[in-house]
Structure formats: C-alpha cells, structure tokens
Design an enzyme around this catalytic site. Sequence first.
Site, short mmCIF file in Angstrom:
data_model
loop_
_atom_site.label_atom_id
_atom_site.label_comp_id
_atom_site.label_asym_id
_atom_site.label_seq_id
_atom_site.Cartn_x
_atom_site.Cartn_y
_atom_site.Cartn_z
N LYS A 116 -17.89 -33.13 41.34
CA LYS A 116 -19.34 -32.69 41.08
C LYS A 116 -20.57 -33.35 41.43
CE LYS A 116 -17.19 -29.72 37.86
NZ LYS A 116 -17.33 -28.76 36.66
N GLU A 200 -25.75 -34.12 32.33
CA GLU A 200 -26.63 -33.10 32.95
C GLU A 200 -27.36 -32.71 31.79
OE1 GLU A 200 -24.44 -29.52 34.08
OE2 GLU A 200 -23.78 -30.45 35.92
N HIS A 235 -15.60 -22.39 27.13
CA HIS A 235 -16.06 -22.67 28.47
C HIS A 235 -15.06 -22.15 29.65
CE1 HIS A 235 -19.02 -25.28 27.11
NE2 HIS A 235 -18.05 -26.32 26.76
N ARG A 292 -12.19 -21.52 46.51
CA ARG A 292 -10.85 -20.89 46.67
C ARG A 292 -11.17 -19.31 46.35
NH1 ARG A 292 -10.89 -20.28 41.11
NH2 ARG A 292 -11.56 -21.98 40.12
P1 ADP Z 1 -15.60 -26.18 35.01
O1 ADP Z 1 -15.58 -26.92 36.35
O2 ADP Z 1 -14.53 -27.21 33.93
O3 ADP Z 1 -15.29 -24.75 34.86
P2 ADP Z 1 -18.46 -26.16 35.15
O4 ADP Z 1 -19.21 -27.05 35.52
O5 ADP Z 1 -18.01 -24.70 35.94
O6 ADP Z 1 -17.08 -26.53 34.52
O7 ADP Z 1 -18.94 -25.41 33.64
C1 ADP Z 1 -18.23 -24.39 32.95
C2 ADP Z 1 -19.00 -23.78 31.79
O8 ADP Z 1 -19.49 -24.81 30.89
C3 ADP Z 1 -20.31 -23.09 32.24
O9 ADP Z 1 -20.00 -21.71 32.52
C4 ADP Z 1 -21.34 -23.15 31.00
O10 ADP Z 1 -20.68 -22.29 30.11
C5 ADP Z 1 -20.73 -24.50 30.50
N1 ADP Z 1 -21.72 -25.63 30.86
C6 ADP Z 1 -21.51 -26.17 31.99
N2 ADP Z 1 -22.38 -26.86 32.32
C7 ADP Z 1 -23.41 -26.66 31.29
C8 ADP Z 1 -24.92 -27.22 31.03
N3 ADP Z 1 -25.56 -28.23 31.91
N4 ADP Z 1 -25.65 -26.83 29.91
C9 ADP Z 1 -25.05 -25.84 29.40
N5 ADP Z 1 -23.62 -25.30 29.65
C10 ADP Z 1 -22.88 -25.67 30.64
#
Ligand code: ADP
Length: 498
Positions: A116, A200, A235, A292
């Site tokens: 990431k 973040e 999430h 993917r």
């Molecule tokens: P993963 O790869 O584990 O799926 P992501 O980075 O895609 O993780 O994030 C999954 C979910 O987590 C997002 O859809 C959101 O709901 C929450 N999330 C991730 N980053 C943030 C952020 N910076 N602020 C608020 N919610 C977040």
Amino acid sequence: MFNKILIANRGEIAVRVIRACNELGIKSAAIYSDADKTSLHTRMADESCYIGNSPAHDSYLNKEKIIRLAKDIGADAIHPGYGFFSENADFIKALEKNRITFIGPSSKSVSLMGSKTEARKLMDKNKVPIVPGTTEAIESVKDGLIISKEIGYPVLLKAAAGGGGKGMRKISSSDEFESAFEATKREALKSFANDDIYIEKYVENPRHIEVQIFGDKHGNYVHLFERECSIQRRHQKIIEEAPSSFVDELTRKKITSAAVAAAKACGYYNAGTVEFLMDSKKNFYFLEMNTRLQVEHPVTELITGLDLVKEQISVAAGNNLSFKQSDLKINGHAIECRIYAEDPSNNFLPSTGTLIRYIPPSGPGVRVDSGFDSGSQITVHYDPLISKLVSWSDTRESAISRMLRALSEYVIGGLITNVSFLKIIIDHPSFRKGEFDINFLNDEFMQNLMSQADIKYIKEIERVSAIFAAILKSKSSINKLHAGQTDSLNHWQEQMYE
Ligand code: ADP
C-alpha cells in the site's frame, strides 16, 4: 485462445469461471480438496483433480502442486479467481517461468500494488489523489506521533501489506498512539508476515467508491464505471451496487479518469479495481488497487452487458480489448448481496454443516452466483460465502424491490444465514434513499437492530436451525434420513424461510 484452463480456486468463483470456459469452448479443469470432493465446482468442470487436504495451505495454496498439475494435465492457462493466489506475484512469476499463462495482470503490476505504501507513492507521483498520510512505513512511535500531529487526529494505522479489512486501527488522540502502534504491528506480522505499518488520515464518514478498469497487453485502457461498496461490516463489503447513487456525472468523469491514470501508472493489463474513499463534498482519495477480479464484478456486468471473465480470458490470450470506451454506457441499476452462512444474532459466527435444502431465487432481473447446492457442506476451512445474489432493474428503486423479493424467495435449510439481516438493510429507509456511508452498520446500528422486533425473526431461524443441527448430528448424513422424515423437515423448513 487456450485449450484448457485450470481454475485454482473453489466455490462460486470457480463455478463462474467454469461457465465462462464452457461458453468459450475451452476445457475447464477444477482442483479440489478433501472438503470439496463433491462440491459443485468439482462436479461441473470437464476434469477435476484432487489437490490435497482440506486446510487451504495443503490444497488451494499449494503452489508447487498446482503448477505441476497444470503441466501434467496440459493446461495452458490458470485462472486464480479471487483470494488464494490471485494477488501473489511469486505465483505469477512461477507460471511465467513454466510458460503457463496467468489470467490476470503481470507479476510486476501485482508487486507494485501489493504494497500500500508503494502504491500510494506511485499514485502521488501520477497525480492520483491519495488519502493524506505517509508513503513510507513508520519507523518508531516518536516519528508516528510527530506525523499524526501534523495530519491531525483521528488517524488510521494501516498494515502496508494489509487486505481483507485486517491490520487497521483508528487512533483518536496521542494517548492511544503507542499501544495502537504495537498492536497493529503485531497483527500485521501475524496476518501478513510483514510488520510495516503507515499512517492515513481517518476520513470521517466517507463512502467507498471503486472503479472497474480493464487493460489489454497492447496499451489500451477502459473503465467500466463505478461501484459503491459502502455497506460494510468490520471493513468487509456485504452489499455492493452499480452505479453509485451518490456519484454525479461530473464526479464520475473525474474518478474514472483517475482510475485509468492509476492503471496506466503501473502498466496494468487484465481486470482491476481502483478503490477510493469519497467524502461528503465528493472529494475522492485513492485507497488501493485490487489486481484481480472482484467478488462484486457481477453488478458491473449487469449494467454494462459485458462478461468480465470471458474478457479476462481473451485479454490474457493476447487479444485486444473487445470494446472501446465509447461503446460503453450504464444501463439500469444492479445490487449484489453476499449470502453468508453466519449467525447475525451471535456476532456473525460462521455456521457450518450441510445445506439440507437449497433453492435459490430466480425470475426477472435476478442472478445468483452459487458455489453450492442441496447436500453441499459448508466447512470451517474456507470463507462461509454461499452465494452472491444480484438484482438488476431499470431504476435503483425497482432493483431494491427485486432484491427484497429475491431474498424472500431464498430457501436455505440446515444452516443459519444472513438473509434476514440483508433484508433489514435493503429495506431500511436510509438505504432506500441512498443516505449512508461506510459507518452505516456501526455499533449503534447493530445494537438497535438487535433490540428491535426484526431480530426476533433471525433468532427464530437460529432456533429452528439449531434443532436441524441436532437432528443431523444424530444421523451420520442427510442421505440416511428416512424419506418421510426428510419431507417433514423440508416442509417445516420452508415455512420458516419463506
Ligand atoms: P483492505 O485492503 O484491508 O480491504 P482498504 O484500504 O481497502 O483495506 O480499506 C478497507 C475499508 O476500510 C474501506 O472501504 C473503508 O471502509 C475503511 N478505511 C480504509 N482506510 C480508511 C481511511 N483512511 N479513513 C476511513 N476509513 C478507511
């Protein structure tokens, strides 16, 4: 085109790929573990090969065995589905070495997007907006505290190698930093064998909007519009739809262009998804790229009329994309519900056992991508996803009505599922109005829900399922039940689930 495709996966996604192979006239080869000896994908493929014991690392994650098998049976390509080896750069490299085509992107794109922090760096360089935060791993608590103060609390600590909603921790003030830092590092190491974590900004109440992109090996790129996946629990997505009710034409133009820029930045080919968070003012920020096919690809298929899996196979074989951007337009609205064998009234604990009776809904505008049928087993070894139920209609409102109708038709006997829980969400006034964000299913919502009359329905199902389970336990298998007894069980069960 390929002669034979080995499908390195199981469940509904293996079935989905087998269907695409059948339509293309390509032979399909399934792999199966002990737990999947009689599974639907094992029975549906042209050829099925035993791969090992039930635990995934002995079977679906046994790289050497899968590659050897592909060579032995003369498969010239492997489709990884999602999960397992779908985003594993080493697996793709090993296939490249063995001259077997991977139906997906290059190992280079997967490596670039697998971290990431690396992905954030690349996006930043290519002017794709990222969530404010760091593009490097945080070395110490001291550094983290300085950076968090600069960004402003609340912040989110995230695992650089994270996925599946794991390895994330929200920090509201500096007091919480040190313990959260240690805990997130520990979790990252345990889950992803990599304890790099970064920071973040915690975006307050955003929506999760993602864009499906597609590239071929000749430098052509398109986007297939957006999907909204804001209805999540811990999430993890549960309900997805396309298009998003929140995205207007101008925002769509901006976010889809950003997604195509992201794909170009990593020299991407095949199907991919660029995920963003969007705030209430419709500002959007790159979250990650999934290299993917996504679980939720059917909603995009229904609004575009395309078959993404067939397109994946064609692009992997070296063909140009079969359509141009100007050929595509959004037609109607599609919603997907993930049907899980889990107990909403008991903290969503997976429900394992035999699907005594399984009758999926059908009728106008309804699609079910199932991995199972009557008599199938849901075991502890894999994700308890039973199927994906998708509704399509010309408007969002009528797609919602169709989804409710379809959920009510679903007959799943013998296991506890989240069907009633999904019904409550789909029928919720805020969902109907499109007024929600990623925190829709927050603790408050869940607690209210559990104390509402609706949950009694779920509890009733739980009670009946427990009785089913007890009856089944006293018999060695459903086949040994006396015919009369089975009939009365089915009758009883039908009444409960309809
Ligand atoms: P993963 O790869 O584990 O799926 P992501 O980075 O895609 O993780 O994030 C999954 C979910 O987590 C997002 O859809 C959101 O709901 C929450 N999330 C991730 N980053 C943030 C952020 N910076 N602020 C608020 N919610 C977040």
